[in-house]
Each structure stands twice: as C-alpha cells, then as structure tokens.
Write a protein that holds these residues in place. Structure first.
Motif, PDB file in Angstrom:
ATOM      1  N   PRO A  30      30.891 -10.029  -5.250  1.00  0.00           N
ATOM      2  CA  PRO A  30      30.764  -8.638  -5.018  1.00  0.00           C
ATOM      3  C   PRO A  30      29.588  -8.389  -4.000  1.00  0.00           C
ATOM      4  N   GLU A  31      29.928  -7.669  -3.001  1.00  0.00           N
ATOM      5  CA  GLU A  31      29.207  -7.460  -1.822  1.00  0.00           C
ATOM      6  C   GLU A  31      27.820  -6.651  -2.212  1.00  0.00           C
ATOM      7  N   GLU A  32      27.869  -5.799  -2.916  1.00  0.00           N
ATOM      8  CA  GLU A  32      26.622  -5.070  -3.101  1.00  0.00           C
ATOM      9  C   GLU A  32      25.609  -5.843  -4.074  1.00  0.00           C
ATOM     10  N   VAL A  33      26.089  -6.679  -4.840  1.00  0.00           N
ATOM     11  CA  VAL A  33      25.230  -7.668  -5.307  1.00  0.00           C
ATOM     12  C   VAL A  33      24.505  -8.907  -4.640  1.00  0.00           C
ATOM     13  N   ALA A  34      25.632  -9.227  -3.602  1.00  0.00           N
ATOM     14  CA  ALA A  34      25.003 -10.310  -2.975  1.00  0.00           C
ATOM     15  C   ALA A  34      23.959  -9.745  -1.738  1.00  0.00           C
ATOM     16  N   THR A  35      24.179  -8.334  -1.259  1.00  0.00           N
ATOM     17  CA  THR A  35      23.275  -7.892  -0.569  1.00  0.00           C
ATOM     18  C   THR A  35      21.991  -7.584  -1.015  1.00  0.00           C
ATOM     19  N   HIS A  36      21.842  -7.192  -2.261  1.00  0.00           N
ATOM     20  CA  HIS A  36      20.696  -7.178  -2.902  1.00  0.00           C
ATOM     21  C   HIS A  36      20.019  -8.446  -3.254  1.00  0.00           C
ATOM     22  N   PHE A  37      20.820  -9.247  -3.540  1.00  0.00           N
ATOM     23  CA  PHE A  37      20.259 -10.594  -3.945  1.00  0.00           C
ATOM     24  C   PHE A  37      19.506 -11.094  -2.613  1.00  0.00           C
ATOM     25  N   ILE A  84       0.971  -1.083   0.081  1.00  0.00           N
ATOM     26  CA  ILE A  84      -0.179  -0.132   0.018  1.00  0.00           C
ATOM     27  C   ILE A  84       1.036   1.210  -0.037  1.00  0.00           C
ATOM     28  N   GLU A  85       0.479   2.399  -0.493  1.00  0.00           N
ATOM     29  CA  GLU A  85       1.262   3.453  -0.566  1.00  0.00           C
ATOM     30  C   GLU A  85       1.239   4.089   0.769  1.00  0.00           C
ATOM     31  N   ALA A  86       2.316   4.821   0.862  1.00  0.00           N
ATOM     32  CA  ALA A  86       2.765   5.615   2.196  1.00  0.00           C
ATOM     33  C   ALA A  86       1.691   6.668   2.017  1.00  0.00           C
ATOM     34  N   PRO A  87       1.037   7.337   3.382  1.00  0.00           N
ATOM     35  CA  PRO A  87       0.106   8.184   3.455  1.00  0.00           C
ATOM     36  C   PRO A  87       1.014   9.684   3.032  1.00  0.00           C
ATOM     37  N   ASP A  88       2.156   9.907   3.184  1.00  0.00           N
ATOM     38  CA  ASP A  88       2.901  11.216   2.774  1.00  0.00           C
ATOM     39  C   ASP A  88       4.485  10.593   2.760  1.00  0.00           C
ATOM     40  N   THR A  89       5.062  11.796   2.138  1.00  0.00           N
ATOM     41  CA  THR A  89       6.708  11.362   1.908  1.00  0.00           C
ATOM     42  C   THR A  89       7.414  11.282   3.042  1.00  0.00           C
ATOM     43  N   GLN A  90       7.146  11.924   4.128  1.00  0.00           N
ATOM     44  CA  GLN A  90       8.065  11.746   5.302  1.00  0.00           C
ATOM     45  C   GLN A  90       7.905  10.308   5.719  1.00  0.00           C
ATOM     46  N   ILE A  91       6.671   9.731   5.878  1.00  0.00           N
ATOM     47  CA  ILE A  91       6.702   8.089   6.062  1.00  0.00           C
ATOM     48  C   ILE A  91       7.453   7.260   4.982  1.00  0.00           C
ATOM     49  N   GLY A  92       7.156   7.733   3.615  1.00  0.00           N
ATOM     50  CA  GLY A  92       7.968   7.146   2.783  1.00  0.00           C
ATOM     51  C   GLY A  92       9.511   6.999   2.903  1.00  0.00           C
ATOM     52  N   GLU A  93      10.098   8.446   3.274  1.00  0.00           N
ATOM     53  CA  GLU A  93      11.410   8.305   3.653  1.00  0.00           C
ATOM     54  C   GLU A  93      11.946   7.505   4.741  1.00  0.00           C
ATOM     55  N   ARG A  94      10.995   7.233   5.737  1.00  0.00           N
ATOM     56  CA  ARG A  94      11.403   6.680   6.865  1.00  0.00           C
ATOM     57  C   ARG A  94      11.405   5.312   6.764  1.00  0.00           C
ATOM     58  N   VAL A  95      10.403   4.797   5.713  1.00  0.00           N
ATOM     59  CA  VAL A  95      10.422   3.238   5.076  1.00  0.00           C
ATOM     60  C   VAL A  95      11.752   3.202   4.273  1.00  0.00           C
ATOM     61  N   ASP A  96      12.017   3.812   3.406  1.00  0.00           N
ATOM     62  CA  ASP A  96      13.338   3.837   2.674  1.00  0.00           C
ATOM     63  C   ASP A  96      14.685   3.794   3.546  1.00  0.00           C
ATOM     64  N   GLY A  97      14.700   4.608   4.813  1.00  0.00           N
ATOM     65  CA  GLY A  97      15.784   4.509   5.684  1.00  0.00           C
ATOM     66  C   GLY A  97      15.797   3.365   6.423  1.00  0.00           C
ATOM     67  N   PHE A  98      14.339   2.849   6.689  1.00  0.00           N
ATOM     68  CA  PHE A  98      14.494   1.436   7.489  1.00  0.00           C
ATOM     69  C   PHE A  98      15.094   0.393   6.610  1.00  0.00           C
ATOM     70  N   PHE A  99      14.961   0.310   5.189  1.00  0.00           N
ATOM     71  CA  PHE A  99      15.254  -0.697   4.417  1.00  0.00           C
ATOM     72  C   PHE A  99      16.929  -0.636   3.967  1.00  0.00           C
ATOM     73  N   GLY A 100      17.189   0.719   4.002  1.00  0.00           N
ATOM     74  CA  GLY A 100      18.808   1.020   4.179  1.00  0.00           C
ATOM     75  C   GLY A 100      19.343   0.310   5.304  1.00  0.00           C
ATOM     76  N   GLY A 101      18.886   0.435   6.667  1.00  0.00           N
ATOM     77  CA  GLY A 101      19.271  -0.102   7.614  1.00  0.00           C
ATOM     78  C   GLY A 101      19.374  -1.710   7.370  1.00  0.00           C
ATOM     79  N   GLY A 160      16.566  -8.872  -1.584  1.00  0.00           N
ATOM     80  CA  GLY A 160      15.401  -8.905  -2.435  1.00  0.00           C
ATOM     81  C   GLY A 160      14.518 -10.043  -2.396  1.00  0.00           C
ATOM     82  N   ALA A 161      15.479 -11.220  -2.336  1.00  0.00           N
ATOM     83  CA  ALA A 161      14.848 -12.595  -2.116  1.00  0.00           C
ATOM     84  C   ALA A 161      13.922 -12.629  -0.887  1.00  0.00           C
ATOM     85  N   ALA A 162      14.815 -12.183   0.198  1.00  0.00           N
ATOM     86  CA  ALA A 162      13.763 -12.008   1.674  1.00  0.00           C
ATOM     87  C   ALA A 162      12.579 -11.174   1.556  1.00  0.00           C
TER      88      ALA A 162
END
Length: 130
Positions: free
Chosen positions: A73-80, A34-51, A83-85
């Motif tokens: 390659p660490e970046e590829v393995a991390t995204h793999f 479902i879409e985030a109700p505002d950009t601030q929440i969207g940014e927090r979700v993005d920050g969570f996934f970055g963590g 993303g799978a999980a």
C-alpha cells in the motif's frame, strides 16, 4: 544514469544528511525539536513535509515501475520510509550537540537507513542490488 538506483538513493541521503547537519538550527525547527514561533511557520513546515512525502511516494511509484519496489500500500510505504528517515535525521540533529558528522559516519547512517527500509519494501531483485 549508469549509477544503480540504490546507490543514487544512498548518495541522496548522504547529501540530505550533510545539509541538515550544516543547518542544524533550521533543522531543529523543521524537525519539531523546538516549537515553531508562530502558526504560519508551523503551517509552512507542515507543507514542506507534505511535499517531501509526495517525493517519497513518487520514488516508490517509480521503484515499482522499474521492479525494485514490491506491491505494498503506497500510503503505508510512504509513511514508513518518511518516518524512518525523519526519525534518524531528527536523532542525528539532537544527539550531535553541534559536533560535525564526518563523511564516513554520514555514509554509514545512510547505508543503515537504506538497508533497514529496503528489507521491507524492495522486491527480491531490488534487495539483491544492495
């Protein structure tokens, strides 16, 4: 810990999936079903996934140091792995339609996710630990 790293990983996945199932509405927002109700929440979700991605990267680095994870390659393995999980959990939330996921089904999902992911990132000895 005396528990093998692969078993620790499976146990962590089971706990994570159980938590996601317990908080389905929040999980739907965080996972983007479902879409985030505002950009601030969207940014927090993005920050969570970055963590979360940083945690995955750290786990992969540790796995390399103890000989479970092969050189990739660490970046590829991390995204793999991330993303799978994420996709498995997202599908679990979407398909569940409010039904509780029992312990056996959760453990089975965790086992499959680890097994499929491991075949691409683990050394021979790491894969043998499964």
């Amino acid at each position: 810990s005396d528990t093998p790293p692969i078993e620790q990983l499976k146990a962590n996945l089971v706990r994570t999936m159980s938590t996601v199932h317990r908080y389905r509405d929040t999980a739907r927002l965080v996972l983007g079903t479902i879409e985030a109700p505002d950009t601030q929440i969207g940014e927090r979700v993005d920050g969570f996934f970055g963590g979360v991605k940083e945690l995955v990267a750290g786990s992969l680095r540790t796995g390399k140091l103890i000989g479970l994870v092969r050189e990739v390659p660490e970046e590829v393995a991390t995204h793999f792995v991330f993303g799978a999980a994420k996709e498995v959990v997202k599908e679990m939330v979407a398909v569940g339609n409010g039904k509780a996921l029992d312990a056996d089904a959760t453990a089975s999902l965790a086992e499959a996710l680890v097994s499929l992911s491991a075949s691409g990132i683990l050394t021979e000895s790491g894969a043998a630990a499964i």
